[in-house]
Design an enzyme around this catalytic site. Structure first.
Site, PDB file in Angstrom:
ATOM      1  CG  HIS A  78      -1.674   1.304   1.375  1.00  0.00           C
ATOM      2  ND1 HIS A  78      -1.533   2.139   2.474  1.00  0.00           N
ATOM      3  CD2 HIS A  78      -2.574   1.909   0.560  1.00  0.00           C
ATOM      4  CE1 HIS A  78      -2.319   3.189   2.319  1.00  0.00           C
ATOM      5  NE2 HIS A  78      -2.964   3.074   1.184  1.00  0.00           N
ATOM      6  CB  SER A  79       0.971   4.260   0.331  1.00  0.00           C
ATOM      7  OG  SER A  79       1.518   5.551   0.263  1.00  0.00           O
ATOM      8  CG  MET A  80       5.529   6.091   0.258  1.00  0.00           C
ATOM      9  SD  MET A  80       6.074   6.608  -1.384  1.00  0.00           S
ATOM     10  CE  MET A  80       7.829   6.332  -1.264  1.00  0.00           C
TER      11      MET A  80
END
Length: 1134
Positions: free
Chosen positions: A291-293
């Site tokens: 998720h995300s980074m």
């Protein structure tokens, strides 16, 4: 040397004071001392003396005060002229003021031009923010998910396995009530949280995985006599580290992930921990969900030295900024992005496929769309990193049965989305292979089936070449054959018995330009199911000799009492069904929320006639035995009738819009392509008006799908009448695709309309100017960390030019007014022409990128890093527009800083005013003044000790960003004291120093956002008791000039004017910083700190050279010249 009184010329006489160099040193010292004493009026030189034209503003910050009839005025000393670096000992200074006498102006003053420009900028900024928050907003359709989580920590994963064991942790997810025990039975999946994310975010997907396996997968496998394996979800706890701000943190997390993968795979080798079937191979790879980074960290793991080859072959990321860093404040973060993207690009361009280290890796990037206000969804694109054969980008609004955008956090818990992700993961796993997944090509096919609409040009629209699965028997007469172009069933079961409709597939030379489409509000049955409708692709049976004994999984005998019958060997079309959101008079969105009525989606089929040419009939079977609500529309149509290309230019679309009509005899589906609409910076409004030809109840309301071919973004609009259209197409600062060519398909619009109404359709498309403003927010919000420094740099450049010429240091607002009259418009105009020249020099067409050839032409992936990040000449206005906004922001920041300084100055005066007034009265009670510095400086030992301690801490413990923040606070204190003294004394010299200190404070404040993210990361590590220093942030030279400059100003020293050629160096430094902030400030913002650091070093050098490069210049930085006892005694004598 000569001295000039600060009193009027009427009270002075032209009496030169000569200092002979042949006198002994004691006499010279007496003369020097006498310069610090008040003189008689008759001995004061005339201001008209040629060698005495030195304004008080350029002199050293040591003054005396003298009473006259009009009040208290400063009397400056000319014994030391601080500021002329071209003056030799014993010679008259070269500096001569050329401007008018200084007229003190209030820093609160503002010109009409500055006011109008500032108001215009603020109005534009407010409009952008309002538009981003309220206009062209996607609807929110996520339903809440529920789970019963529990986490099992791995305490054995300690420092023997990784050096980050004391900072990070590893957990195993278990769903309470379903999962029992901590032993591993299935296929390992590792969840990686993002920036400041929690390891507990895995609970939504992991919970759905456990429930789906026990309620569906396991039962289906048992019914088929097969064994199935669940997914074991592991998750890493990064203690909510700020990965998006710090490159070293990202590298640390990637190193830990590799160690965690190695440890997870080793767990399955231990019989005490694993309960896997001994006949199955041990896992050799782990599926990663990031998720995300966390998705970027998964890719960084491949370039780390501790990466285990073939340990990862499937990565699914959610809202991960793959294409570029979300912020560019940290140089290491920018370098990490460049390294990993280059590694992935070069790996896929290897000549032999076996040399590609990523040949078996699939990467799927899922973006949330416009609702994600944390990371621009444009950054999730993989088109510049991964070829289509190994990965793709899809938006959640595209995914069937999801059909909604999601914000940055909702994408981890959205109920309908997590169901699709879990089913996709179970589709691609294979416990019989050591990699635990199916081959790459099959994985990509399965991922596209789950995540794409099925209407994409790259999707396989040809029916699967399987053996017939259904034997259909129909009456031998021709009543069942429907020869018309269109079949419409307004109600199902009207015959009160199953009935079949055979639509013949014409085999002629025109079949390549025709297609078959079918739309129904009922679910299409698979073979053996007893639903309402079933659609089959049939041929006569037996068509060939070898098909007589072909087994069928299902048989339908609809011959009835007919004396003759015809048997057809058929394939079910249910596997090719495309789900569309229902569009009726009661639907308001393509999704439904909790508590709302769920309307089943429409079933849609679409085939090119040439693709189904091996069949003879399309059989539509109405299975309903009694009248049932439901309808079916099927037709053959010409491709030329259903495809409309509008070659309208963007300029014409903006000025006049687009309006056209669709005739009443149009096909059920019409596709409109607008090649000119590709940019994500513009929003549009579309009006669809239906003029009914027959007043009858329609089957459904118009359904609109907007789509892009790359990335895979689709949005559905039900009951479409007034539609807001926005897209994620060509975006600023995004690198070009790997093949080097941008597709010119542009925006596509697919419109399904009810053909039974025989109505004309009027379509009007216009650009939404106010809605388009909101699209600038996500793409250009980081511009406020760089572009304002262009304004401040030009203002300081103007201030120093006037200061070097006249000795006057103007206020920020006065200098900004002068810049707005000439330098700032000229620079913005030059940058606008530069952007136009860049767009013209950029080649629109590039050679096709060949994946497995070494002669691939080089692609400049950094071509969009300049200026506003786009080579489209249509957006030439962005440079001056952003410039005006930043002027308004700088004006507001200036007055906010003035307000803060004034408030603190009032508090300072209230706290120390009595002491200051007493000191002033004491100094002015005698007719003969006593010299005293403006600020009460600390002792040289204390100042040396302070600088030494700070430098030592920066080089060992704290990052230089912390020292910079402290320097900003110290500079704020200097501004407060300078403002207090300027208001109390009404002195021109005090006003000069106040303006100088305040403008430098503004420059440091605008440069502060570049340092704050790293400081936040360091403070977070302190909270976690992680004291390992970051080597890249302990460079003493990155903060030493700021410390020396701030300490110099804290001592109350005004910078001297530079009268020689070196004054041009000051202009060059400020101008270079301003131009760099505009051209590369967004893509490489961290360089601005280094440029401002160079400026600080140059200003310190000017302060040092106040005494003609003598050692006393360095001494004057740390030691204030306090009158000696002998000087005080001499001052009593006239």
């Amino acid at each position: 040397m000569q001295r000039r009184s600060s009193r009027s010329s009427e009270d002075s006489a032209d009496t030169p004071v000569k200092v002979s160099k042949t006198r002994h040193k004691g006499r010279a010292k007496d003369v020097a001392s006498s310069d610090r004493r008040p003189r008689d009026k008759s001995l004061s030189p005339s201001p008209s003396t040629p060698r005495n034209r030195i304004p008080t503003e350029q002199l050293n910050w040591h003054q005396t005060r003298e009473r006259n009839g009009s009040g208290i005025e400063p009397v400056t000393s000319a014994a030391k002229i601080s500021g002329d670096i071209n003056t030799d000992d014993g010679k008259a200074p070269a500096f001569k003021p050329r401007g008018r006498p200084f007229q003190p102006r209030s820093p609160w003053g503002i010109s009409f031009l500055t006011l109008c420009t500032g108001v215009a900028g603020i109005v534009l900024l407010i409009s952008i923010l309002y538009s981003a928050a309220n206009l062209q907003a996607d609807p929110k359709g996520c339903r809440m998910s529920w789970m019963n989580p529990s986490f099992v920590p791995f305490t054995d994963f300690d420092t023997e396995h990784t050096r980050f064991a004391s900072k990070y942790s590893l957990y195993l997810y278990r769903e309470q009530g379903i999962d029992h025990g901590a032993k591993f039975k299935g296929i390992p999946v590792l969840f990686i949280p993002g920036n400041a994310g929690s390891y507990k975010q895995v609970r939504s997907i992991a919970s759905e995985s456990a429930r789906y396996f026990h309620e569906t997968v396991q039962l289906n496998a048992a019914a088929a006599g097969l064994s199935a394996r669940n997914l074991d979800f592991f998750t890493v706890d990064f203690n909510e580290d700020f990965t998006a701000f710090h490159g070293q943190t990202m590298l640390d997390q990637a190193e830990y992930v590799n160690e965690a993968i190695r440890y997870i795979l080793s767990l399955y080798l231990d019989p005490q921990n694993s309960e896997r079937d001994p006949n199955l191979p041990d896992p050799s790879s782990v599926i990663i969900v990031g998720h995300s980074m966390g998705g970027v960290v998964a890719r960084v793991a491949f370039v780390m030295s501790n990466f285990q080859p073939h340990s990862v072959n499937t990565i699914v990321t959610m809202s991960a900024p793959h294409a570029r860093a979300p912020v560019t404040f940290d140089p290491l973060l920018v370098k990490v992005y460049e390294d990993i993207n280059d590694h992935w690009r070069h790996a896929y361009s290897s000549k032999p496929p076996m040399d590609n280290s990523l040949s078996q890796v699939t990467l799927v990037s899922i973006a949330g769309g416009g609702l994600d206000t944390v990371v621009p969804s444009d950054y999730a694109g993989l088109e510049s990193i991964v070829p289509e054969t190994h990965g793709f980008t899809v938006f959640t609004s595209t995914i069937p049965s999801v059909w909604t955008g999601m914000d940055h956090l909702a994408i981890t818990w959205c109920d309908q989305f997590r169901k699709v992700v879990v089913r996709a993961l179970y589709d691609i796993v294979d416990s019989h292979d050591k990699s635990q997944t199916k081959p790459r090509a099959e994985r990509m096919k399965l991922f596209k089936q789950r995540f794409l609409t099925g209407l994409e040009p790259r999707s396989d629209s040809t029916p699967a070449e399987n053996s017939p699965d259904t034997l259909l028997t129909v009456p031998g007469n021709s009543d069942t054959i429907y020869t018309r172009r269109r079949l419409t069933l307004r109600s199902l079961g009207t015959a009160r018995e199953p009935k079949v409709y055979l639509l013949p597939i014409q085999q002629d030379g025109l079949s390549a330009s025709r297609r078959f489409t079918l739309l129904s509000n009922s679910e299409l049955d698979h073979p053996g199911e007893n639903g309402k409708v079933e659609v089959l692709l049939c041929r006569l049976y037996p068509a060939q000799t070898g098909q007589i004994n072909t087994p069928f999984s299902s048989a339908l005998d609809l011959s009835g009492n007919s004396s003759t019958s015809t048997r057809l060997a058929c394939n079910s079309a249910a596997q090719d069904v495309v789900l569309l959101p229902a569009s009726t008079h009661t639907t308001r969105a393509p999704f439904f929320l909790e508590g709302e009525q769920h309307i089943p989606p429409f079933s849609y089929l679409q085939y090119d006639v040439q693709a189904i040419s091996e069949y003879q009939f399309v059989a539509i079977v109405d299975k309903a035995g009694m009248p049932t609500p439901g309808w079916v529309v099927a037709e053959f149509s010409e491709t030329s009738e259903s495809l409309i290309i509008q070659p309208i230019s963007m300029a014409s679309l903006v000025t006049h819009g687009l309006q056209f009509e669709l005739p009443s005899d149009r096909p059920m589906l019409v596709t409109v392509r607008l090649p000119s609409i590709q940019s994500s910076l513009l929003a549009y409004h579309m009006e669809i008006t239906e003029r009914a030809g027959e007043e009858r109840h329609g089957l459904f309301h118009p359904l609109l799908r907007q789509y892009l071919t790359r990335p895979y973004e689709s949005k559905y609009f039900v009951d479409a009448t007034n539609v807001d259209i926005s897209l994620h197409g060509i975006s600023p600062f995004m690198p070009p695709p790997l093949d080097g060519a941008q597709k010119d398909d542009g925006l596509g619009l697919q419109i399904w309309t009810d053909p039974t109404r025989k109505s004309t359709l009027s379509i009007k498309l216009t650009v939404d100017p106010t809605g388009s403003l909101g699209k600038l927010y996500m793409r250009y919000r980081t511009v406020f960390a760089s572009f304002p420094q262009l304004v401040v740099g030009l203002v300081l450049r103007k201030q120093f030019r006037v200061h070097d010429s006249t000795g006057t240091f103007m206020s920020f607002s006065e200098s900004l007014d002068k810049c707005l009259k000439r330098s700032l418009p000229l620079l913005l105009l030059s940058l606008t022409f530069l952007s136009l020249s860049i767009s013209q020099s950029a080649s629109p067409n590039h050679e096709v990128f060949s994946w497995w050839r070494n002669d691939t032409p080089a692609i400049d992936f950094a071509q969009n890093d300049l200026l506003v990040g786009t080579t489209d000449p249509f957006f030439w206005f962005l440079v001056p527009m952003i410039g005006v906004i930043c002027v308004g922001v700088c004006v507001v920041m200036h007055y906010v800083a003035l307000g803060l300084i004034s408030i603190l100055s009032a508090l300072y005066g209230w706290s120390f005013g009595r002491h200051s007034r007493n000191g002033e009265k004491k100094g002015t009670s005698h007719s003969k003044p006593v010299q005293a510095p403006v600020f009460s400086p600390s002792t040289p030992r204390r100042r040396l000790f302070t600088i030494f301690v700070l430098l030592f801490l920066v080089s060992t413990v704290v990052p230089y960003q912390l020292a910079y923040a402290v320097a900003c606070l110290v500079q704020l204190g200097t501004c407060v004291r300078a403002d207090y003294l300027a208001r109390c004394t009404h002195s021109a010299t005090h006003a000069n120093f106040r303006n100088y200190a305040q403008t430098l404070f503004l420059l440091m404040v605008w440069n502060l956002p570049i340092s704050l993210p790293t400081l936040v990361v360091w403070l977070r590590n302190l909270a976690l008791h992680w004291f390992t220093p970051f080597s890249t942030h302990h460079n003493v030279l990155s903060i030493l000039p700021f410390m020396l400059l701030v300490e110099n100003l804290a001592g109350g020293r005004m910078i001297p004017p530079v009268a020689g050629r070196l004054r041009h160096l000051t202009n060059i430094l400020f101008f270079t910083t301003a131009v760099y902030a505009a051209i590369y400030g967004v893509s490489h913002a961290y360089v601005l700190h280094y440029l401002v650091n160079v400026i600080a070093a140059w200003l310190v050098a000017i302060h040092f050279t106040a005494d003609s490069w003598a050692v006393t210049g360095i001494k004057s930085l740390l030691v204030d010249e306090i009158p000696s006892k002998s000087d005080r005694k001499l001052s009593k004598n006239p």
